[in-house]
Design a protein around this motif. Structure first.
Motif, PDB file in Angstrom:
ATOM      1  N   LEU A  39       0.881  -1.269   0.080  1.00 51.38           N
ATOM      2  CA  LEU A  39       0.231  -0.117   0.193  1.00 51.38           C
ATOM      3  C   LEU A  39       0.946   1.431  -0.107  1.00 51.38           C
ATOM      4  CD1 LEU A  39      -3.113  -0.574   2.759  1.00 51.38           C
ATOM      5  CD2 LEU A  39      -3.127  -0.806  -0.024  1.00 51.38           C
ATOM      6  N   SER A  40       1.660   0.868   0.008  1.00 50.90           N
ATOM      7  CA  SER A  40       2.767   2.529   0.379  1.00 50.90           C
ATOM      8  C   SER A  40       3.194   3.535  -0.750  1.00 50.90           C
ATOM      9  CB  SER A  40       4.289   2.254   0.654  1.00 50.90           C
ATOM     10  OG  SER A  40       5.138   2.213  -0.090  1.00 50.90           O
ATOM     11  N   GLY A  41       3.158   4.155  -1.464  1.00 52.18           N
ATOM     12  CA  GLY A  41       2.613   5.634  -2.078  1.00 52.18           C
ATOM     13  C   GLY A  41       1.491   5.553  -2.864  1.00 52.18           C
ATOM     14  N   HIS A  42       0.504   4.392  -2.265  1.00 55.79           N
ATOM     15  CA  HIS A  42      -0.542   4.610  -2.887  1.00 55.79           C
ATOM     16  C   HIS A  42      -1.432   5.612  -3.570  1.00 55.79           C
ATOM     17  CE1 HIS A  42      -5.049   4.415  -2.774  1.00 55.79           C
ATOM     18  NE2 HIS A  42      -5.027   4.115  -3.447  1.00 55.79           N
ATOM     19  N   ALA A  43      -1.862   5.565  -4.955  1.00 57.22           N
ATOM     20  CA  ALA A  43      -2.454   7.060  -5.879  1.00 57.22           C
ATOM     21  C   ALA A  43      -3.742   7.423  -5.255  1.00 57.22           C
ATOM     22  CB  ALA A  43      -1.743   7.468  -6.765  1.00 57.22           C
ATOM     23  N   PRO A  44      -4.543   7.614  -5.748  1.00 55.74           N
ATOM     24  CA  PRO A  44      -5.810   8.457  -6.143  1.00 55.74           C
ATOM     25  C   PRO A  44      -6.495   7.082  -6.971  1.00 55.74           C
ATOM     26  CG  PRO A  44      -5.449  10.031  -6.108  1.00 55.74           C
ATOM     27  CD  PRO A  44      -3.968   9.324  -5.925  1.00 55.74           C
ATOM     28  N   ASP A  45      -6.204   6.637  -8.203  1.00 60.66           N
ATOM     29  CA  ASP A  45      -5.755   6.169  -9.865  1.00 60.66           C
ATOM     30  C   ASP A  45      -6.043   4.723  -9.419  1.00 60.66           C
ATOM     31  OD1 ASP A  45      -6.792   7.795 -10.437  1.00 60.66           O
ATOM     32  OD2 ASP A  45      -5.141   7.979 -12.191  1.00 60.66           O
ATOM     33  N   ASP A  46      -5.248   4.378  -8.008  1.00 57.76           N
ATOM     34  CA  ASP A  46      -4.917   2.650  -7.931  1.00 57.76           C
ATOM     35  C   ASP A  46      -5.866   1.973  -7.122  1.00 57.76           C
ATOM     36  OD1 ASP A  46      -1.650   3.811  -8.306  1.00 57.76           O
ATOM     37  OD2 ASP A  46      -1.176   3.761  -6.339  1.00 57.76           O
ATOM     38  N   VAL A  47      -6.087   0.349  -7.964  1.00 59.19           N
ATOM     39  CA  VAL A  47      -6.987  -0.050  -7.173  1.00 59.19           C
ATOM     40  C   VAL A  47      -6.297  -1.510  -5.945  1.00 59.19           C
ATOM     41  CG1 VAL A  47      -8.664  -1.460  -8.017  1.00 59.19           C
ATOM     42  CG2 VAL A  47      -8.299   0.045  -8.956  1.00 59.19           C
ATOM     43  N   VAL A  48      -6.743  -1.960  -5.341  1.00 56.22           N
ATOM     44  CA  VAL A  48      -7.044  -3.035  -4.212  1.00 56.22           C
ATOM     45  C   VAL A  48      -7.155  -4.267  -4.613  1.00 56.22           C
ATOM     46  CG1 VAL A  48      -6.823  -3.677  -2.409  1.00 56.22           C
ATOM     47  CG2 VAL A  48      -5.839  -1.148  -2.238  1.00 56.22           C
ATOM     48  N   LEU A  49      -6.225  -5.041  -4.449  1.00 62.05           N
ATOM     49  CA  LEU A  49      -7.350  -5.947  -4.821  1.00 62.05           C
ATOM     50  C   LEU A  49      -7.416  -7.055  -3.762  1.00 62.05           C
ATOM     51  CD1 LEU A  49      -8.732  -8.496  -6.889  1.00 62.05           C
ATOM     52  CD2 LEU A  49      -6.275  -8.992  -7.687  1.00 62.05           C
ATOM     53  N   MET A  50      -8.766  -6.919  -3.274  1.00 61.78           N
ATOM     54  CA  MET A  50      -8.571  -7.925  -2.426  1.00 61.78           C
ATOM     55  C   MET A  50     -10.168  -9.447  -2.910  1.00 61.78           C
ATOM     56  SD  MET A  50      -8.713  -6.192   1.706  1.00 61.78           S
ATOM     57  CE  MET A  50      -8.316  -7.487   2.365  1.00 61.78           C
ATOM     58  N   ALA A  51      -9.119 -10.723  -2.626  1.00 64.69           N
ATOM     59  CA  ALA A  51     -10.436 -11.273  -3.485  1.00 64.69           C
ATOM     60  C   ALA A  51     -10.494 -13.109  -2.172  1.00 64.69           C
ATOM     61  CB  ALA A  51      -9.590 -12.289  -4.819  1.00 64.69           C
ATOM     62  N   GLU A  52     -11.736 -13.245  -2.152  1.00 61.89           N
ATOM     63  CA  GLU A  52     -11.103 -14.778  -0.959  1.00 61.89           C
ATOM     64  C   GLU A  52     -12.228 -16.245  -1.757  1.00 61.89           C
ATOM     65  OE1 GLU A  52     -15.392 -13.814   0.710  1.00 61.89           O
ATOM     66  OE2 GLU A  52     -14.459 -12.269   1.725  1.00 61.89           O
ATOM     67  N   VAL A  53     -11.232 -16.722  -1.940  1.00 65.80           N
ATOM     68  CA  VAL A  53     -11.112 -17.485  -3.075  1.00 65.80           C
ATOM     69  C   VAL A  53     -10.823 -19.125  -2.514  1.00 65.80           C
ATOM     70  CG1 VAL A  53     -10.132 -16.029  -4.902  1.00 65.80           C
ATOM     71  CG2 VAL A  53      -8.408 -17.584  -3.611  1.00 65.80           C
ATOM     72  N   MET A  54     -11.298 -20.005  -3.372  1.00 62.74           N
ATOM     73  CA  MET A  54     -11.987 -20.974  -2.250  1.00 62.74           C
ATOM     74  C   MET A  54     -10.806 -21.877  -2.455  1.00 62.74           C
ATOM     75  SD  MET A  54     -14.824 -22.590  -1.664  1.00 62.74           S
ATOM     76  CE  MET A  54     -15.962 -23.562  -1.470  1.00 62.74           C
ATOM     77  N   GLY A  55      -9.730 -21.633  -3.427  1.00 64.70           N
ATOM     78  CA  GLY A  55      -8.461 -22.777  -3.469  1.00 64.70           C
ATOM     79  C   GLY A  55      -7.441 -22.548  -2.432  1.00 64.70           C
ATOM     80  N   GLU A  56      -7.589 -21.434  -1.177  1.00 64.48           N
ATOM     81  CA  GLU A  56      -7.272 -20.921  -0.583  1.00 64.48           C
ATOM     82  C   GLU A  56      -8.067 -21.657   1.307  1.00 64.48           C
ATOM     83  OE1 GLU A  56      -3.956 -19.446   0.270  1.00 64.48           O
ATOM     84  OE2 GLU A  56      -3.806 -19.629  -1.816  1.00 64.48           O
ATOM     85  N   CYS A  57      -9.397 -21.436   0.503  1.00 57.82           N
ATOM     86  CA  CYS A  57      -9.744 -22.566   1.865  1.00 57.82           C
ATOM     87  C   CYS A  57     -10.314 -23.660   1.749  1.00 57.82           C
ATOM     88  CB  CYS A  57     -12.047 -21.501   1.930  1.00 57.82           C
ATOM     89  SG  CYS A  57     -11.927 -19.687   1.637  1.00 57.82           S
ATOM     90  N   THR A  58     -10.019 -24.043   1.007  1.00 56.43           N
ATOM     91  CA  THR A  58      -9.540 -25.547   0.758  1.00 56.43           C
ATOM     92  C   THR A  58      -8.508 -26.800   0.438  1.00 56.43           C
ATOM     93  OG1 THR A  58     -10.305 -25.396  -1.322  1.00 56.43           O
ATOM     94  CG2 THR A  58     -12.648 -25.549   0.342  1.00 56.43           C
ATOM     95  N   TYR A  59      -7.053 -25.624   0.547  1.00 62.32           N
ATOM     96  CA  TYR A  59      -6.158 -26.251   0.289  1.00 62.32           C
ATOM     97  C   TYR A  59      -5.670 -27.124   1.397  1.00 62.32           C
ATOM     98  CZ  TYR A  59      -3.088 -23.407   2.466  1.00 62.32           C
ATOM     99  OH  TYR A  59      -2.920 -22.428   3.714  1.00 62.32           O
ATOM    100  N   VAL A  60      -6.382 -27.571   2.558  1.00 55.48           N
ATOM    101  CA  VAL A  60      -6.666 -28.387   3.126  1.00 55.48           C
ATOM    102  C   VAL A  60      -7.603 -27.957   3.844  1.00 55.48           C
ATOM    103  CG1 VAL A  60      -3.860 -28.852   4.204  1.00 55.48           C
ATOM    104  CG2 VAL A  60      -4.780 -27.188   5.098  1.00 55.48           C
TER     105      VAL A  60
END
Ligand SMILES: Cc1cc2nc3c(=O)[nH]c(=O)nc-3n(C[C@H](O)[C@H](O)[C@H](O)COP(=O)(O)OP(=O)(O)OC[C@H]3O[C@@H](n4cnc5c(N)ncnc54)[C@H](O)[C@@H]3O)c2cc1C
Ligand code: SF4
Length: 531
Positions: A39-60
């Motif tokens: 997040l450092s140097g974040h500018a107004p046009d930047d977009v943050v992506l956060m994703a809840e994904v099945m792959g991370e919930c189920t690899y165990v």
């Protein structure tokens, strides 16, 4: 903010708006820190992506409380970013457009947002690093992978310290860290004249002492929504969701830590290794889950503990013990992980082969210590260090359980579990499967240790004073059988030679009675008995 790797384009970039200077800033589920590098140097046009994904919930098959904790903390973090005016592209688990894979979500975002580049903080897990390394060739965009400066030892610091050493020992690393960060020091010397007060941290909890109940955090509306989603999506995962009360924001995590400072730090030292029936928390800090997510800051925790000592609110053995866990063990374990991956994940130095017994998933066993440690894990997704190491870990070591199955279990069942910290603790510290990288000797113990450090044995189905009889404590015969099985290897280890000699000095009759009992116990495990 230092970039640890700038991955340059391998092929022509996807067509961009010629004016786009926007950066797609990817925040992973365990990177929920306000000052995270990406997040450092974040500018107004930047977009943050956060994703809840099945792959991370189920690899165990993660504990539902762990999934709830991560998803709820992500949603709270995203909401806080949005409130600060940051544009967040947040992909929910049940969004019909969700591809359910992190890399595919990065691709989709790159396609739609059309950024000039991607920024991400280095991940905690090797598996995720391999994925990130494909982002450049998949998107055609430059990918800046930034150092995770939430850790007190950068990977470079650890490599420099490790260079040329034949053995990496936590104690010496810890001293370097104390010096480097000026924590609990009197000039160049350790506060109080000693680096380590471990020998004062091994008391049994006296009868009549009841640990204070820690502050917990009942679910708010966001968490309750996530709980409903998790209950519906992962009905078969191990563990109960009913008692979820983890802090899911930095503010609540800080309040939980303040509660530890006020009510438990004082006694943390004396009873750090103690266990007691139906006391899940003892005097522990309960900070691992929020700390590993990024809701707490490791250095600030150490400084706050030191301040409590300097203000006369907690004794040195407690404060040094706590700081050693965070500044020493936690950083050392992470260094070991990155130093030895990916080879570390395949290590099995003691040649263990046995499948994980079913009772690790059900808590249905007559061994009271195991039933307590596993039972509270199902209820709270938490067990303290000595339960993990000297109960469930010790049993796995003595019974020769295969490290893959044991690793999977520890990674799945604890709310604080991420591979970088779970694996060296499990494969290294508990199972000695790394052949002595983390610890110079296996933490193998018979029932006598458990009896000394807990009150479990008094009401157990088994007799802790017996080793070979029908109701003898399983830990006893399994301990001697473990020593006998590995006698050749351990005889050469100065810290293990004594039990090997003790076994060899026993009468032939005693040795064969112990080994026969162990063979019977192992056969019972193989046949799926509860023990
Ligand atoms: C087999 C096994 C598996 C483990 N798996 C994990 C895991 O997946 N995630 C995890 O965070 N810890 C793990 N640990 C370490 C330790 O058990 C937990 O950090 C601790 O129990 C968390 O509870 P607490 O916050 O109340 O800790 P406290 O006892 O109050 O200690 C304070 C903090 O010190 C740090 N710490 C203490 N010991 C260790 C250690 N050995 N390694 C790394 N950090 C340490 C943690 O951040 C912890 O929160 C494991 C230990 C063993 C033996
Ligand atoms: S007797 Fe053995 S199995 Fe029972 S609680 Fe004690 S150590 Fe555990």
């Amino acid at each position: 903010m230092a970039a640890t790797a700038a991955i340059h384009p391998m092929r022509a970039p996807v067509p961009l708006s010629p004016m786009s200077q926007a950066i797609l800033r990817v925040i992973l589920g365990d990177q929920l820190s306000r000052d995270i590098a990406a997040l450092s140097g974040h500018a107004p046009d930047d977009v943050v992506l956060m994703a809840e994904v099945m792959g991370e919930c189920t690899y165990v098959p993660h504990h539902p409380q762990k999934i709830t904790l991560v998803l709820s903390a992500m949603r709270h973090f995203a909401a806080a970013l949005t409130a600060r005016g940051v544009t967040v592209r947040y992909i929910r688990l049940d969004d019909p457009a969700n591809t359910q894979s992190l890399t595919a979500e990065v691709l989709r975002a790159a396609d739609e947002v059309k950024p000039a580049r991607i920024a991400v903080t280095e991940p905690g897990e090797y598996r995720v690093l391999q994925d990130i390394k494909t982002w450049n060739s998949e998107t055609g965009l430059p990918v800046d992978m930034l150092e995770d400066d939430r850790f007190l030892a950068s990977r470079r610091f650890f490599e420099t310290w490790a260079r040329g050493k034949t053995q990496l020992r936590m104690e010496f690393f810890y001293r370097e860290m104390r010096r480097a960060h000026a924590i609990l020091m009197e000039g160049d010397d350790p506060e109080g004249g000693k680096w380590n007060y471990d020998s004062e941290n091994r008391k049994r909890l006296p009868a009549g002492v009841t640990p204070p109940q820690p502050k917990r955090f009942p679910p708010d509306a966001v968490t309750r929504e996530v709980m409903a989603l998790v209950a519906k999506t992962f009905p078969d995962h191990y563990g109960s969701l009913d008692n979820f009360d983890y802090p899911v924001t930095a503010r609540d995590a800080q309040a939980g830590f303040a509660d530890f400072l006020a009510h438990r730090l004082r006694d943390f030292g004396d009873w750090q290794d103690a266990m007691a029936a139906d006391q899940s928390w003892m005097f522990h800090a309960l900070v691992s889950a929020p700390l590993n997510l990024g809701l707490l800051d490791a250095k600030k925790l150490c400084q706050a503990a030191e301040a409590a000592y300097r203000a006369g609110k907690a004794p040195l053995n407690a404060v040094e013990g706590f700081i050693r866990q965070i500044l020493g063990w936690r950083e050392f374990i992470r260094g070991i992980y990155w130093h030895h991956m990916p080879d570390y994940a395949t290590r099995n130095a003691l040649g263990a082969t046995r499948a994980l017994p079913e009772f690790y998933w059900t808590a249905e066993t007559h061994m009271r210590c195991m039933a307590q440690a596993i039972g509270q894990t199902m209820t709270h997704a938490y067990a303290h260090h000595i339960q993990r190491l000297m109960i469930t870990g010790n049993f796995a070591l003595l019974a020769g359980l295969h490290p893959d199955g044991v690793d999977e279990w520890y990674l799945a069942v604890y709310a604080d579990a991420y591979e970088w910290v779970e694996m060296p603790n499990t494969r290294g510290m508990a199972l000695h499967a790394d052949g002595g990288i983390v610890g110079s000797k296996p933490y193998a113990a018979s029932g006598a240790y458990i009896n000394r450090m807990s009150d479990y044995c008094g009401k157990c189905h088994y007799d802790v004073t017996d080793a070979a009889g029908d109701r003898a404590c399983p830990f006893n015969a399994l301990y001697w059988d473990f020593i006998a099985r590995h006698a050749e290897r351990f005889a050469a280890n100065p810290r293990m030679a004594m039990p090997v000699r003790s076994f060899q000095k026993m009468s032939a009759e005693r040795r064969s009675a112990l080994r026969a009992r162990a063979a019977w116990l192992l056969q019972q495990i193989d046949q799926g008995a509860k023990l």
